[in-house]
Design a protein around this motif. Structure first.
Motif, PDB file in Angstrom:
ATOM      1  N   LEU A  65       0.826  -1.206   0.000  1.00 47.21           N
ATOM      2  CA  LEU A  65       0.000   0.000   0.000  1.00 47.21           C
ATOM      3  C   LEU A  65       0.862   1.259   0.000  1.00 47.21           C
ATOM      4  CD1 LEU A  65      -2.655  -1.124   2.651  1.00 47.21           C
ATOM      5  CD2 LEU A  65      -2.984  -0.986   0.167  1.00 47.21           C
ATOM      6  N   ARG A  66       1.901   1.269   0.810  1.00 50.68           N
ATOM      7  CA  ARG A  66       2.744   2.465   0.900  1.00 50.68           C
ATOM      8  C   ARG A  66       3.669   2.608  -0.304  1.00 50.68           C
ATOM      9  NH1 ARG A  66       4.678   2.566   7.169  1.00 50.68           N
ATOM     10  NH2 ARG A  66       5.932   4.330   6.406  1.00 50.68           N
ATOM     11  N   ALA A  67       3.932   1.512  -1.013  1.00 52.86           N
ATOM     12  CA  ALA A  67       4.681   1.610  -2.264  1.00 52.86           C
ATOM     13  C   ALA A  67       3.835   2.279  -3.338  1.00 52.86           C
ATOM     14  CB  ALA A  67       5.128   0.228  -2.718  1.00 52.86           C
ATOM     15  N   ALA A  68       2.532   1.998  -3.324  1.00 54.51           N
ATOM     16  CA  ALA A  68       1.633   2.615  -4.302  1.00 54.51           C
ATOM     17  C   ALA A  68       1.480   4.105  -4.045  1.00 54.51           C
ATOM     18  CB  ALA A  68       0.269   1.935  -4.256  1.00 54.51           C
ATOM     19  N   ASN A  69       1.572   4.523  -2.807  1.00 55.45           N
ATOM     20  CA  ASN A  69       1.512   5.946  -2.449  1.00 55.45           C
ATOM     21  C   ASN A  69       2.320   6.140  -1.181  1.00 55.45           C
ATOM     22  OD1 ASN A  69       1.003   8.578  -1.759  1.00 55.45           O
ATOM     23  ND2 ASN A  69      -1.214   8.374  -1.655  1.00 55.45           N
ATOM     24  N   PRO A  70       3.570   6.622  -1.305  1.00 52.52           N
ATOM     25  CA  PRO A  70       4.419   6.807  -0.122  1.00 52.52           C
ATOM     26  C   PRO A  70       3.822   7.753   0.915  1.00 52.52           C
ATOM     27  CG  PRO A  70       5.725   6.891  -2.124  1.00 52.52           C
ATOM     28  CD  PRO A  70       4.284   6.911  -2.559  1.00 52.52           C
ATOM     29  N   LEU A  71       2.827   8.566   0.525  1.00 58.34           N
ATOM     30  CA  LEU A  71       2.170   9.454   1.470  1.00 58.34           C
ATOM     31  C   LEU A  71       0.790   8.931   1.865  1.00 58.34           C
ATOM     32  CD1 LEU A  71       3.121  13.019   0.142  1.00 58.34           C
ATOM     33  CD2 LEU A  71       4.087  11.759   2.066  1.00 58.34           C
ATOM     34  N   ALA A  72       0.647   7.624   1.839  1.00 61.84           N
ATOM     35  CA  ALA A  72      -0.621   7.028   2.259  1.00 61.84           C
ATOM     36  C   ALA A  72      -0.680   6.899   3.776  1.00 61.84           C
ATOM     37  CB  ALA A  72      -0.794   5.655   1.613  1.00 61.84           C
ATOM     38  N   VAL A  73      -1.820   7.232   4.336  1.00 64.23           N
ATOM     39  CA  VAL A  73      -2.093   6.987   5.745  1.00 64.23           C
ATOM     40  C   VAL A  73      -2.586   5.553   5.882  1.00 64.23           C
ATOM     41  CG1 VAL A  73      -3.648   7.563   7.660  1.00 64.23           C
ATOM     42  CG2 VAL A  73      -2.635   9.394   6.277  1.00 64.23           C
ATOM     43  N   ILE A  74      -1.927   4.771   6.732  1.00 63.06           N
ATOM     44  CA  ILE A  74      -2.377   3.409   7.013  1.00 63.06           C
ATOM     45  C   ILE A  74      -2.926   3.426   8.438  1.00 63.06           C
ATOM     46  CG2 ILE A  74      -1.812   0.973   7.057  1.00 63.06           C
ATOM     47  CD1 ILE A  74      -1.405   2.291   4.324  1.00 63.06           C
ATOM     48  N   ALA A  75      -4.233   3.564   8.534  1.00 63.88           N
ATOM     49  CA  ALA A  75      -4.881   3.730   9.832  1.00 63.88           C
ATOM     50  C   ALA A  75      -5.496   2.415  10.292  1.00 63.88           C
ATOM     51  CB  ALA A  75      -5.960   4.805   9.753  1.00 63.88           C
ATOM     52  N   ILE A  76      -5.616   2.276  11.613  1.00 61.60           N
ATOM     53  CA  ILE A  76      -6.155   1.056  12.191  1.00 61.60           C
ATOM     54  C   ILE A  76      -6.740   1.387  13.558  1.00 61.60           C
ATOM     55  CG2 ILE A  76      -3.980   0.385  13.298  1.00 61.60           C
ATOM     56  CD1 ILE A  76      -4.608  -2.538  12.402  1.00 61.60           C
ATOM     57  N   ASP A  77      -7.826   0.697  13.929  1.00 60.64           N
ATOM     58  CA  ASP A  77      -8.427   0.878  15.252  1.00 60.64           C
ATOM     59  C   ASP A  77      -7.759  -0.074  16.237  1.00 60.64           C
ATOM     60  OD1 ASP A  77     -10.757   2.779  15.289  1.00 60.64           O
ATOM     61  OD2 ASP A  77     -11.396   1.535  13.620  1.00 60.64           O
ATOM     62  N   GLU A  78      -6.610   0.298  16.739  1.00 63.16           N
ATOM     63  CA  GLU A  78      -5.950  -0.511  17.765  1.00 63.16           C
ATOM     64  C   GLU A  78      -5.951   0.299  19.053  1.00 63.16           C
ATOM     65  OE1 GLU A  78      -5.016  -3.410  19.684  1.00 63.16           O
ATOM     66  OE2 GLU A  78      -4.933  -3.840  17.532  1.00 63.16           O
ATOM     67  N   GLU A  79      -6.953   0.018  19.910  1.00 55.32           N
ATOM     68  CA  GLU A  79      -7.120   0.778  21.144  1.00 55.32           C
ATOM     69  C   GLU A  79      -6.378   0.148  22.324  1.00 55.32           C
ATOM     70  OE1 GLU A  79     -11.239   1.471  21.949  1.00 55.32           O
ATOM     71  OE2 GLU A  79     -11.626   2.388  19.991  1.00 55.32           O
ATOM     72  N   GLY A  80      -5.856  -1.081  22.139  1.00 54.77           N
ATOM     73  CA  GLY A  80      -5.156  -1.716  23.241  1.00 54.77           C
ATOM     74  C   GLY A  80      -6.094  -2.256  24.298  1.00 54.77           C
ATOM     75  N   GLY A  81      -7.213  -2.823  23.889  1.00 55.90           N
ATOM     76  CA  GLY A  81      -8.194  -3.370  24.823  1.00 55.90           C
ATOM     77  C   GLY A  81      -9.224  -4.179  24.077  1.00 55.90           C
TER      78      GLY A  81
END
Length: 516
Positions: A65-81
């Protein structure tokens, strides 16, 4: 406030529009349309449990994904719970916010958040939609609950700041949510448009306090909520309200980072207008990055882009507003941690000592009756597992001791107990026939009438029943004998150790609510 430097924005409006969009997709591999859109400037993607098969797979996916767009945001819902994506198949090895708030050691909260950030950076993620800084002032809240640090605004504030500092020390950006506060609701904005009918003064004294602390700690992003606050804006939910996004968050609180929407496929945002129109309204209101949903399509993005282009052409949405939003997104992405060449999946799992488990269990709320009943036997006879419909944010990740069962070699007394499932459609058989003692385990039990009815029936004919609520208990604690304030896998480990210690032991005094 001065708009950020428009680095990389160019003159291509369509590319700038794409940069404001953050869709999701199904499966462990990126569809061809996602890669093509990223190459055309798509702002990034939001990953969910369905996108994660292993740490190695996730790093490979994010590298693509980041190779296709080096300025891509890779977001994830990791709240630690309870809300986990990285450990969606086996539950999170972290305590969760409510327990961190009860322990009330900001240094511990910062360490936990740093561990979350290190795991995300190791797998190529760049933004986590955490921490949840809502003040959970309503015990009947169906979607926040143990995701909150607690009911006290100042406590939530100090842990919000600690969590932001910890995760961002790894280069992964934090996202304090859900602005201006989703704690005082009894509705789930995934399904309805909740109403928080309080004056601005109450928001300033309660809901806004942890957001201000997160901003002071340097949170890179803030996520809006799909709530109607009629004292501030009687027509538009917060995500679509210029008064709330631009006036309150940008103006009064002075936030200069990226404002990201909660998913626009939620009923609270798009139930009336549809997703394309909600996207336009969110940009007009002042949002920068539009989270679209968990399973979007190429055609859907075409509709959203077309709606935004039409809004610009008609003069309803200033072109500078789009460019400003895109610039903020690019600036956020430009500071992402570098992609690692490989990931050690085993290293992502923190190892917890017995003392650490005891510290977590020390923050449980335990009645005298529970301690006495557990101390009267050397084993659990029956475990009644109460399964309710999980809220969409949590999903179907394994929980509590049932998540611990999935780890090879993990100790658990479930091996010797008879496990009975209780759901709304499968009532218990004769309560007298169950081997004792009986341990009932579920989440937010007081909110589910079928569970309350079954517990009442058990208590009416038995004196060896212990009710464990791994969610947020009722204010009067009428249902729960033990409240763990969380259902992560780590909480399950602590609960297993706690129960094992009390079996065949002398009754002990109740653990006080304020124990740390």
């Amino acid at each position: 406030m001065t708009a950020p430097h428009l680095t990389g924005a160019g003159t291509d409006l369509r590319r700038d529009i794409l940069t404001t969009l953050l869709p999701g997709f199904d499966g462990a591999e990126a569809p061809a349309w996602v890669i093509r859109r990223l190459e055309d400037g798509l702002g990034g993607v939001c990953l969910f449990g369905q996108n994660v098969a292993s740490a190695e797979q996730l790093l490979a996916l994010n590298t693509q994904l980041r190779a296709a767009n080096p300025l891509a945001v890779i977001a994830i819902d990791e709240e630690g719970g309870d809300v986990t994506r990285l450990f969606y198949d086996r539950g999170a090895p972290y305590p969760g916010n409510a327990l961190l708030g009860r322990i009330d050691d900001p240094a511990l909260t910062e360490r936990v958040a740093r561990a979350v950030g290190e795991a995300l950076a190791a797998t190529g993620c760049t933004v986590t939609f955490a921490p949840d800084v809502d003040v959970n002032s309503n015990a009947d809240n169906p979607v926040i609950g143990v995701r909150s640090f607690g009911t006290d605004a100042s406590l939530a504030a100090r842990h919000a700041a600690a969590w932001v500092r910890g995760v961002q020390s790894t280069g992964v950006a934090a996202s304090a949510k859900h602005f201006p506060g989703h704690g005082d609701t009894d509705g789930d904005s995934h399904l309805v448009l909740p109403v928080v009918d309080v004056p601005l003064e109450v928001l300033r004294e309660r809901e806004l306090v942890p957001f201000a602390a997160a901003i002071a700690a340097g949170t890179r992003t803030i996520m809006t909520s799909h709530l109607l606050l009629p004292r501030l804006d009687a027509e538009q939910p917060a995500t679509l309200s210029s008064r709330i996004v631009h006036g309150l968050l940008r103006g009064e609180l002075g936030f200069e980072g990226v404002i990201v929407t909660d998913a626009l496929d939620m009923q609270g945002a798009s139930g009336v207008h549809g997703i394309p129109e909600a996207a336009v309204r969110a940009l007009v209101a002042g949002c920068d990055l539009l989270c679209i949903g968990s399973d979007n399509t190429d055609d859907q993005l075409d509709e959203i882009v077309a709606a935004i282009e039409f809004a610009v052409d008609s003069g309803r949405l200033p072109v500078d507003r789009v460019r400003e939003a895109a610039a903020r997104v690019r600036e956020l992405a430009s500071t992402a941690p570098a992609l690692p060449a490989a990931v050690d999946a085993i290293a992502l799992e923190p190892v917890h000592s017995g003392d650490e488990l005891a510290r977590i269990a020390g923050a449980f709320e335990v009645s005298d009756a529970a301690s006495g009943r557990l101390g009267a036997s050397d084993r659990i006879g029956t475990v009644v597992r109460v399964d309710t419909v999980a809220n969409i944010a949590v999903g179907v990740a394994p929980w509590g001791p049932f998540a611990v069962e999935l780890v090879p070699g993990a100790p658990t007394w479930l091996d010797t107990a008879h496990v009975v499932a209780l759901t709304a459609g499968t009532p218990l058989d004769d309560p007298r026939s169950l081997a004792g003692p009986v341990l009932v385990m579920g989440k937010d039990l007081h909110r589910h009438p079928f569970a309350v009815d079954a517990i009442t029936a058990l208590r009416a004919v038995r004196d060896d029943v212990v009710i464990v609520d791994l969610g947020w208990p009722s204010d009067d604690r009428a249902v729960a004998d033990i409240a763990t304030f969380g259902a992560s896998r780590l909480v399950g480990e602590a609960l297993i150790a706690f129960v094992a210690e009390r079996l065949a032991a002398e009754p002990v005094d109740a653990v006080p609510a304020e124990a740390t």
